[in-house]
Scaffold this motif. Structure first.
Motif, PDB file in Angstrom:
ATOM      1  N   ASP A  27       0.859  -1.193   0.000  1.00 44.04           N
ATOM      2  CA  ASP A  27       0.000   0.000   0.000  1.00 44.04           C
ATOM      3  C   ASP A  27       0.888   1.234   0.000  1.00 44.04           C
ATOM      4  O   ASP A  27       2.070   1.187   0.322  1.00 44.04           O
ATOM      5  N   GLU A  28       0.308   2.350  -0.368  1.00 45.27           N
ATOM      6  CA  GLU A  28       1.102   3.549  -0.639  1.00 45.27           C
ATOM      7  C   GLU A  28       1.940   3.983   0.555  1.00 45.27           C
ATOM      8  O   GLU A  28       3.117   4.334   0.410  1.00 45.27           O
ATOM      9  N   GLU A  29       1.378   3.924   1.760  1.00 44.29           N
ATOM     10  CA  GLU A  29       2.113   4.366   2.940  1.00 44.29           C
ATOM     11  C   GLU A  29       3.332   3.498   3.195  1.00 44.29           C
ATOM     12  O   GLU A  29       4.431   3.996   3.452  1.00 44.29           O
ATOM     13  N   VAL A  30       3.139   2.168   3.136  1.00 48.07           N
ATOM     14  CA  VAL A  30       4.253   1.244   3.358  1.00 48.07           C
ATOM     15  C   VAL A  30       5.293   1.395   2.249  1.00 48.07           C
ATOM     16  O   VAL A  30       6.503   1.428   2.501  1.00 48.07           O
ATOM     17  N   TYR A  31       4.827   1.493   1.017  1.00 41.55           N
ATOM     18  CA  TYR A  31       5.728   1.599  -0.128  1.00 41.55           C
ATOM     19  C   TYR A  31       6.632   2.830  -0.008  1.00 41.55           C
ATOM     20  O   TYR A  31       7.849   2.745  -0.150  1.00 41.55           O
ATOM     21  N   LEU A  32       6.020   3.978   0.267  1.00 43.53           N
ATOM     22  CA  LEU A  32       6.796   5.206   0.362  1.00 43.53           C
ATOM     23  C   LEU A  32       7.742   5.185   1.554  1.00 43.53           C
ATOM     24  O   LEU A  32       8.887   5.640   1.467  1.00 43.53           O
ATOM     25  N   ASP A  33       7.284   4.639   2.692  1.00 44.35           N
ATOM     26  CA  ASP A  33       8.124   4.581   3.884  1.00 44.35           C
ATOM     27  C   ASP A  33       9.327   3.671   3.641  1.00 44.35           C
ATOM     28  O   ASP A  33      10.457   4.006   4.016  1.00 44.35           O
ATOM     29  N   GLN A  84       8.515  -8.992   5.178  1.00 35.89           N
ATOM     30  CA  GLN A  84       7.544 -10.056   4.998  1.00 35.89           C
ATOM     31  C   GLN A  84       6.929  -9.953   3.605  1.00 35.89           C
ATOM     32  O   GLN A  84       6.518  -8.872   3.177  1.00 35.89           O
ATOM     33  N   ARG A  85       6.834 -11.093   2.902  1.00 33.32           N
ATOM     34  CA  ARG A  85       6.272 -11.126   1.543  1.00 33.32           C
ATOM     35  C   ARG A  85       5.056 -12.041   1.490  1.00 33.32           C
ATOM     36  O   ARG A  85       5.071 -13.137   2.068  1.00 33.32           O
ATOM     37  N   ASP A  86       4.048 -11.599   0.802  1.00 32.81           N
ATOM     38  CA  ASP A  86       2.897 -12.448   0.481  1.00 32.81           C
ATOM     39  C   ASP A  86       3.107 -12.927  -0.949  1.00 32.81           C
ATOM     40  O   ASP A  86       2.922 -12.162  -1.908  1.00 32.81           O
ATOM     41  N   GLN A  87       3.508 -14.196  -1.078  1.00 31.22           N
ATOM     42  CA  GLN A  87       3.883 -14.708  -2.393  1.00 31.22           C
ATOM     43  C   GLN A  87       2.702 -14.788  -3.351  1.00 31.22           C
ATOM     44  O   GLN A  87       2.872 -14.632  -4.571  1.00 31.22           O
ATOM     45  N   GLU A  88       1.514 -15.018  -2.840  1.00 29.59           N
ATOM     46  CA  GLU A  88       0.339 -15.126  -3.712  1.00 29.59           C
ATOM     47  C   GLU A  88      -0.115 -13.759  -4.203  1.00 29.59           C
ATOM     48  O   GLU A  88      -0.377 -13.556  -5.394  1.00 29.59           O
ATOM     49  N   LYS A  89      -0.218 -12.798  -3.287  1.00 24.64           N
ATOM     50  CA  LYS A  89      -0.691 -11.463  -3.654  1.00 24.64           C
ATOM     51  C   LYS A  89       0.429 -10.584  -4.211  1.00 24.64           C
ATOM     52  O   LYS A  89       0.157  -9.505  -4.744  1.00 24.64           O
ATOM     53  N   ARG A  90       1.689 -11.051  -4.065  1.00 21.84           N
ATOM     54  CA  ARG A  90       2.863 -10.289  -4.506  1.00 21.84           C
ATOM     55  C   ARG A  90       2.911  -8.924  -3.831  1.00 21.84           C
ATOM     56  O   ARG A  90       3.153  -7.897  -4.453  1.00 21.84           O
ATOM     57  N   THR A  91       2.682  -8.925  -2.525  1.00 19.00           N
ATOM     58  CA  THR A  91       2.773  -7.708  -1.729  1.00 19.00           C
ATOM     59  C   THR A  91       3.786  -7.935  -0.609  1.00 19.00           C
ATOM     60  O   THR A  91       4.151  -9.069  -0.292  1.00 19.00           O
ATOM     61  N   PHE A  92       4.214  -6.834   0.011  1.00 20.61           N
ATOM     62  CA  PHE A  92       5.165  -6.950   1.109  1.00 20.61           C
ATOM     63  C   PHE A  92       4.833  -5.941   2.202  1.00 20.61           C
ATOM     64  O   PHE A  92       4.164  -4.927   1.974  1.00 20.61           O
ATOM     65  N   SER A  93       5.314  -6.251   3.408  1.00 16.68           N
ATOM     66  CA  SER A  93       5.278  -5.331   4.534  1.00 16.68           C
ATOM     67  C   SER A  93       6.637  -5.408   5.207  1.00 16.68           C
ATOM     68  O   SER A  93       7.411  -6.343   4.972  1.00 16.68           O
ATOM     69  N   TYR A  94       6.932  -4.431   6.054  1.00 18.27           N
ATOM     70  CA  TYR A  94       8.254  -4.456   6.660  1.00 18.27           C
ATOM     71  C   TYR A  94       8.262  -3.643   7.943  1.00 18.27           C
ATOM     72  O   TYR A  94       7.376  -2.823   8.198  1.00 18.27           O
ATOM     73  N   GLU A  95       9.293  -3.915   8.758  1.00 22.57           N
ATOM     74  CA  GLU A  95       9.619  -3.115   9.933  1.00 22.57           C
ATOM     75  C   GLU A  95      11.104  -2.815   9.870  1.00 22.57           C
ATOM     76  O   GLU A  95      11.889  -3.608   9.350  1.00 22.57           O
ATOM     77  N   GLN A  96      11.493  -1.667  10.408  1.00 21.15           N
ATOM     78  CA  GLN A  96      12.914  -1.349  10.472  1.00 21.15           C
ATOM     79  C   GLN A  96      13.198  -0.547  11.733  1.00 21.15           C
ATOM     80  O   GLN A  96      12.315   0.134  12.263  1.00 21.15           O
ATOM     81  N   ALA A  97      14.433  -0.636  12.211  1.00 20.82           N
ATOM     82  CA  ALA A  97      14.815   0.101  13.414  1.00 20.82           C
ATOM     83  C   ALA A  97      16.297   0.425  13.360  1.00 20.82           C
ATOM     84  O   ALA A  97      17.116  -0.480  13.158  1.00 20.82           O
ATOM     85  N   PRO A  98      16.674   1.689  13.524  1.00 18.75           N
ATOM     86  CA  PRO A  98      18.097   2.018  13.651  1.00 18.75           C
ATOM     87  C   PRO A  98      18.638   1.439  14.959  1.00 18.75           C
ATOM     88  O   PRO A  98      17.978   1.516  15.990  1.00 18.75           O
ATOM     89  N   MET A  99      19.832   0.875  14.905  1.00 14.49           N
ATOM     90  CA  MET A  99      20.434   0.257  16.075  1.00 14.49           C
ATOM     91  C   MET A  99      21.901   0.642  16.178  1.00 14.49           C
ATOM     92  O   MET A  99      22.608   0.681  15.172  1.00 14.49           O
ATOM     93  N   PRO A 100      22.398   0.904  17.394  1.00 17.32           N
ATOM     94  CA  PRO A 100      23.801   1.310  17.540  1.00 17.32           C
ATOM     95  C   PRO A 100      24.797   0.160  17.561  1.00 17.32           C
ATOM     96  O   PRO A 100      25.980   0.373  17.300  1.00 17.32           O
ATOM     97  N   LEU A 101      24.353  -1.066  17.914  1.00 18.29           N
ATOM     98  CA  LEU A 101      25.266  -2.191  18.058  1.00 18.29           C
ATOM     99  C   LEU A 101      24.732  -3.402  17.287  1.00 18.29           C
ATOM    100  O   LEU A 101      23.518  -3.635  17.254  1.00 18.29           O
TER     101      LEU A 101
END
Length: 248
Positions: A27-33, A84-101
């Motif tokens: 979706d647009e929000e996830v894609y742009l982020d 994370q990928r949905d192989q059937e729908k060909r969509t993805f979602s994700y999480e990310q976090a900056p980490m110092p170590l």
């Protein structure tokens, strides 16, 4: 200096990350982020560790961000990414976090389902652990990272003093050293890193030690007082705020 007849030494190839998202959408929000935070600078992200599930659904990355050195002083140089990928729908979602170590990035991924033994660092990239104390602390932080909340970190990549300081708050209410400082120092001549931990009774003391270390005025880290019968909390305590401090 090489003579004209001597072959040049092989140039070390720095790997680049591949998120394997060809023909995937979101979706647009996830894609742009995603593309703003990790997609656009993709060619500047070095995969220090990565793991992919056999079905291609989940991917876990510990990434070194080569652009961080030009960013805000002190910002973390690592990014943990869970894809994370949905192989059937060909969509993805994700999480990310900056980490110092690295161990903190590994912990973040492990607590999102990555097998602990599958996200080891590439030994060809970055300095190795200098001693057993470093390896033991890294292993503990990777496995018990959800026992702590990070309140402050500062990464200094000055070649004369390559150091990262991190202030943590223990989430166990009965911890006798509720505030911890973890310090990673890189020895450029030996090209190894050491990791050490100290315990503090107050957040002010922990943050003051961090500031003193960055100015070269810190004494030895005080020992961590072990907790007695700490039980895991059900909620997550808020990390201590960072008061205005020194900029570099």
């Amino acid at each position: 200096m090489l003579s004209p007849t001597e072959p040049a030494p092989p140039r070390k190839v720095i790997p680049q990350v591949d998120f394997e998202l060809d023909d995937f959408d979101a979706d647009e929000e996830v894609y742009l982020d995603f593309y703003r935070k990790v997609g656009v600078p993709e060619d500047m992200l070095v995969p220090l560790a990565e793991h992919h599930t056999p079905d291609g659904v989940n991917s876990y990355y510990v990434l070194f961000d080569r652009t961080a050195t030009w960013g805000h002083p002190g910002m973390p140089h690592l990014i943990a990414v869970y894809l994370q990928r949905d192989q059937e729908k060909r969509t993805f979602s994700y999480e990310q976090a900056p980490m110092p170590l690295p161990a903190m990035a590994q912990s973040w991924l492990i607590h999102r389902g990555c097998p602990p033994g599958a996200i080891g660092l590439n030994p060809e990239l970055g300095p190795p652990s200098a001693d057993e104390a470093t390896r033991a602390l890294e292993q503990r932080l990777a496995g018990e990272g959800d026992h702590y909340a990070m309140g402050y970190s500062y990464t200094c990549d000055d070649p004369d003093d390559m150091v990262t300081v991190v202030a943590l708050r223990a989430l166990g209410e009965r911890a006798l050293s509720p505030y911890r400082v973890v310090v990673e120092e890189v020895d450029p001549s030996a090209w190894t890193r050491t990791l050490r931990e100290g315990g503090f009774a107050t957040v002010e003391d922990a943050l003051q030690w961090c500031d003193d270390r960055l100015t070269g005025e810190a004494g030895a880290l005080p020992p961590v007082r072990p907790a007695a019968g700490v039980s895991r909390p059900t909620g997550v305590a808020k990390a201590p705020p960072r008061p205005p401090g020194r900029s570099r």
